[in-house]
Design an enzyme around this catalytic site. Structure first.
Site, PDB file in Angstrom:
ATOM      1  N   GLU A  48      37.253   0.986  62.176  1.00 35.18           N
ATOM      2  CA  GLU A  48      37.031   1.714  63.431  1.00 35.18           C
ATOM      3  C   GLU A  48      35.599   1.533  63.929  1.00 35.18           C
ATOM      4  OE1 GLU A  48      38.982   3.157  65.513  1.00 35.18           O
ATOM      5  OE2 GLU A  48      40.773   2.808  64.313  1.00 35.18           O
ATOM      6  N   GLN A  53      32.787  -1.834  69.438  1.00 33.96           N
ATOM      7  CA  GLN A  53      32.163  -2.683  70.460  1.00 33.96           C
ATOM      8  C   GLN A  53      32.650  -4.124  70.357  1.00 33.96           C
ATOM      9  OE1 GLN A  53      30.276  -1.462  72.764  1.00 33.96           O
ATOM     10  NE2 GLN A  53      29.760   0.556  71.940  1.00 33.96           N
ATOM     11  N   THR A  54      33.684  -4.368  69.573  1.00 34.68           N
ATOM     12  CA  THR A  54      34.085  -5.738  69.280  1.00 34.68           C
ATOM     13  C   THR A  54      35.594  -5.873  69.365  1.00 34.68           C
ATOM     14  OG1 THR A  54      32.251  -5.772  67.694  1.00 34.68           O
ATOM     15  CG2 THR A  54      33.800  -7.605  67.594  1.00 34.68           C
ATOM     16  N   LEU A  91      28.523  -9.366  64.748  1.00 37.98           N
ATOM     17  CA  LEU A  91      29.172  -8.218  65.394  1.00 37.98           C
ATOM     18  C   LEU A  91      28.259  -7.514  66.397  1.00 37.98           C
ATOM     19  CD1 LEU A  91      30.960  -6.680  62.277  1.00 37.98           C
ATOM     20  CD2 LEU A  91      32.048  -7.836  64.201  1.00 37.98           C
ATOM     21  N   TYR A  93      25.163  -4.875  67.791  1.00 41.75           N
ATOM     22  CA  TYR A  93      25.014  -3.412  67.715  1.00 41.75           C
ATOM     23  C   TYR A  93      24.773  -2.991  66.259  1.00 41.75           C
ATOM     24  CZ  TYR A  93      26.936  -3.614  72.430  1.00 41.75           C
ATOM     25  OH  TYR A  93      27.152  -3.911  73.746  1.00 41.75           O
ATOM     26  N   TYR A 131      35.169  10.527  68.176  1.00 40.69           N
ATOM     27  CA  TYR A 131      36.150   9.447  68.158  1.00 40.69           C
ATOM     28  C   TYR A 131      36.404   8.953  66.735  1.00 40.69           C
ATOM     29  CZ  TYR A 131      38.525   5.101  68.377  1.00 40.69           C
ATOM     30  OH  TYR A 131      39.434   4.119  68.135  1.00 40.69           O
ATOM     31  N   ASP A 149      40.483   6.017  73.284  1.00 38.90           N
ATOM     32  CA  ASP A 149      39.647   4.841  73.541  1.00 38.90           C
ATOM     33  C   ASP A 149      40.026   4.284  74.914  1.00 38.90           C
ATOM     34  OD1 ASP A 149      42.078   3.627  73.148  1.00 38.90           O
ATOM     35  OD2 ASP A 149      41.417   2.319  71.524  1.00 38.90           O
ATOM     36  N   CYS A 252      50.113  -2.998  77.739  1.00 37.75           N
ATOM     37  CA  CYS A 252      49.558  -2.279  78.893  1.00 37.75           C
ATOM     38  C   CYS A 252      48.080  -2.636  79.014  1.00 37.75           C
ATOM     39  CB  CYS A 252      49.763  -0.776  78.721  1.00 37.75           C
ATOM     40  SG  CYS A 252      49.541   0.144  80.269  1.00 37.75           S
ATOM     41  N   CYS A 259      54.838  -5.207  81.834  1.00 40.13           N
ATOM     42  CA  CYS A 259      55.756  -4.066  81.909  1.00 40.13           C
ATOM     43  C   CYS A 259      57.170  -4.398  81.439  1.00 40.13           C
ATOM     44  CB  CYS A 259      55.798  -3.516  83.323  1.00 40.13           C
ATOM     45  SG  CYS A 259      54.222  -2.852  83.894  1.00 40.13           S
ATOM     46  N   CYS A 262      57.622  -3.421  77.999  1.00 38.83           N
ATOM     47  CA  CYS A 262      57.084  -2.102  77.634  1.00 38.83           C
ATOM     48  C   CYS A 262      58.200  -1.161  77.192  1.00 38.83           C
ATOM     49  CB  CYS A 262      56.332  -1.503  78.814  1.00 38.83           C
ATOM     50  SG  CYS A 262      55.666   0.136  78.436  1.00 38.83           S
ATOM     51  N   CYS A 268      57.342   5.633  83.041  1.00 32.39           N
ATOM     52  CA  CYS A 268      56.008   5.327  83.558  1.00 32.39           C
ATOM     53  C   CYS A 268      55.946   5.509  85.072  1.00 32.39           C
ATOM     54  CB  CYS A 268      55.624   3.897  83.178  1.00 32.39           C
ATOM     55  SG  CYS A 268      54.021   3.414  83.838  1.00 32.39           S
TER      56      CYS A 268
HETATM   57  S1  SF4 Z   1      55.412   0.321  82.203  1.00 33.12           S
HETATM   58 FE1  SF4 Z   1      53.580   1.622  82.456  1.00 33.12          FE
HETATM   59  S2  SF4 Z   1      52.860   2.033  80.365  1.00 33.12           S
HETATM   60 FE2  SF4 Z   1      54.274   0.300  80.274  1.00 33.12          FE
HETATM   61  S3  SF4 Z   1      52.997  -1.566  80.415  1.00 33.12           S
HETATM   62 FE3  SF4 Z   1      53.677  -1.050  82.511  1.00 33.12          FE
HETATM   63  S4  SF4 Z   1      52.032   0.244  83.343  1.00 33.12           S
HETATM   64 FE4  SF4 Z   1      51.758   0.227  81.098  1.00 33.12          FE
END
Ligand code: SF4
Length: 425
Positions: A48, A53-54, A91, A93, A131, A149, A252, A259, A262, A268
């Protein structure tokens, strides 16, 4: 050692169903990253901190070498600082490496060699902010702390677009809905209490000493959303957080998201309101970096004509006449495809070339097809629809005389493709 919580598969509400679908997708598609196997707080902590930053592909070689030299907290705590810096090479930082070693020393001195299990004790460690503490406690110890994040911020902003757009800072921070409202309407899901400063902001501060403002209302909103989702998630905390982060890292993505692959697109709001093109604008782009795309064009010739389509759902050359096409992300996830592209006989790859347009760096592939199977109406598959799994929208079609191609299709892509022999069949 990590305590594995039994996952309660009790979803039934719309957004809990969404999280269950996300969890199933994660179980089948998570990248086999080294810190995901044999989970231990030390390996989670190192990964983590390195990932803050990488990018993951750049971080993996250094991670393996670092773990080889410092396989446990004692080895890291007792090593000369100069050697820790040396193993951190590439890396950047370097303050992260110094803080990581100080954390290892504090864990040895004050916590008998184990990462503390309470948030307060974790936050008291040098260089550990909300975080990192949340990530380690959720992934290694299954404590229900949410993480936010950049990837999770983007995913939640798109999933809950209506509230993301409409709620300004005051509304986001003061919003309060009842449990029953949360259960009925995912878009109205807000946390009951005032959101704390955004986790991602603290993540940056904890490593760089940044004085970045905590007043970003969109971050405050997604931070509250992330907390509320975690509160009632049917998934184990480690699965919940990592699935959201993985979705943002692989599908995403910033720019046009994939999508069509997804697992939660039915839920969504961005997809259902405007497809990948709308999602690409959420959140507002801050990076000038161009997105890499693959554009597969299908050249379907009938005598002296070529098939062209026009679709308001196509993210590129929207509403213009263009060849049947598929658009894929750099990771290979489909963003858009005309349904006809799967119906042509034996497409043959004739060539490819690079092309830049707007925010995209595109590899264009030219496919020629022997014959056209389908005539009549055309449908685009990346389109949105009110919650349907794969809603379709109308795409118009035109058999354009080749002699008039430039008039219908003025894009320089066409000229380049012709120079690559796209019409030689
Ligand atoms: S459907 Fe919505 S959550 Fe899924 S990849 Fe597309 S924008 Fe992202």
């Amino acid at each position: 050692m990590a305590k594995k919580k039994t996952v309660q598969r009790k979803g039934g509400r719309p957004w809990q169903q969404m999280l269950l679908q996300l969890g199933q997708w994660y179980a089948q598609n998570a990248r086999p990253l080294p810190f995901r196997t044999n989970v231990h707080w030390y390996r989670t902590l190192v990964s983590e901190v390195m990932l803050q930053q990488t990018r993951v592909q750049a971080m993996l070689p250094a991670y393996e070498k670092f773990l080889h030299r410092f396989p446990d907290v004692s080895a890291l705590a007792q090593a000369p600082e100069s050697e820790v810096m040396e193993r951190w090479a590439g890396l950047g930082y370097y303050n992260r490496a110094r803080n990581l070693q100080k954390t290892a020393q504090a864990i040895l001195t004050h916590h008998r060699g184990n990462f503390p299990e309470s948030m307060d004790e974790a936050l008291a460690l040098p260089g550990i902010g909300p975080y990192t503490a949340s990530a380690v406690l959720s992934i290694a110890y299954e404590r229900p702390h949410h993480v936010l994040d950049g990837n999770v911020h983007r995913v939640l902003g798109r999933l809950f677009l209506d509230d993301f757009r409409s709620q300004n800072g005051e509304q986001a921070q003061n919003a309060s809905v009842s449990t029953s409202e949360q259960q009925q309407k995912p878009s109205a899901l807000t946390r009951k209490q005032q959101p704390t400063a955004p986790a991602s902001t603290k993540k940056q501060q904890e490593n760089n000493g940044s004085s970045e403002s905590t007043a970003d209302p969109t971050r405050a909103f997604t931070d509250g959303m992330a907390a509320a989702l975690m509160e009632s998630s049917p998934l184990a905390p480690s699965e919940h957080n990592q699935a959201l982060m993985e979705l943002g890292a692989t599908i995403c993505v910033s720019g046009l998201p994939g999508c069509l692959d997804c697992p939660v697109r039915a839920h969504c709001q961005a997809f259902n309101s405007g497809g990948p093109e709308l999602a690409a604008r959420i959140p507002a782009r801050q990076s000038a970096r161009k997105q890499d795309l693959l554009l597969q064009t299908y050249w379907i010739r009938t005598g002296d004509t070529l098939l062209l389509l026009s679709s308001s759902d196509r993210p590129l050359f929207r509403k213009d006449w263009f060849f049947p096409c598929r658009i894929l992300s750099a990771e290979g996830h489909p963003i858009y495809e005309d349904s006809e592209t799967s119906l042509f006989d034996t497409p043959t790859l004739r060539g490819h070339f690079a092309h830049s347009i707007m925010n995209y760096r595109i590899k264009v592939e030219i496919y020629q097809c022997k014959s056209q199977i389908v005539r009549g109406g055309s449908r685009g598959k990346a389109a949105r629809g009110s919650g349907s799994d794969r809603a379709h929208s109308k795409a118009d079609r035109l058999e354009a005389p080749i002699a008039e191609l430039n008039r219908h299709c003025p894009s320089s892509i066409v000229k380049k493709a012709i120079s690559k022999g796209a019409l030689d069949f």
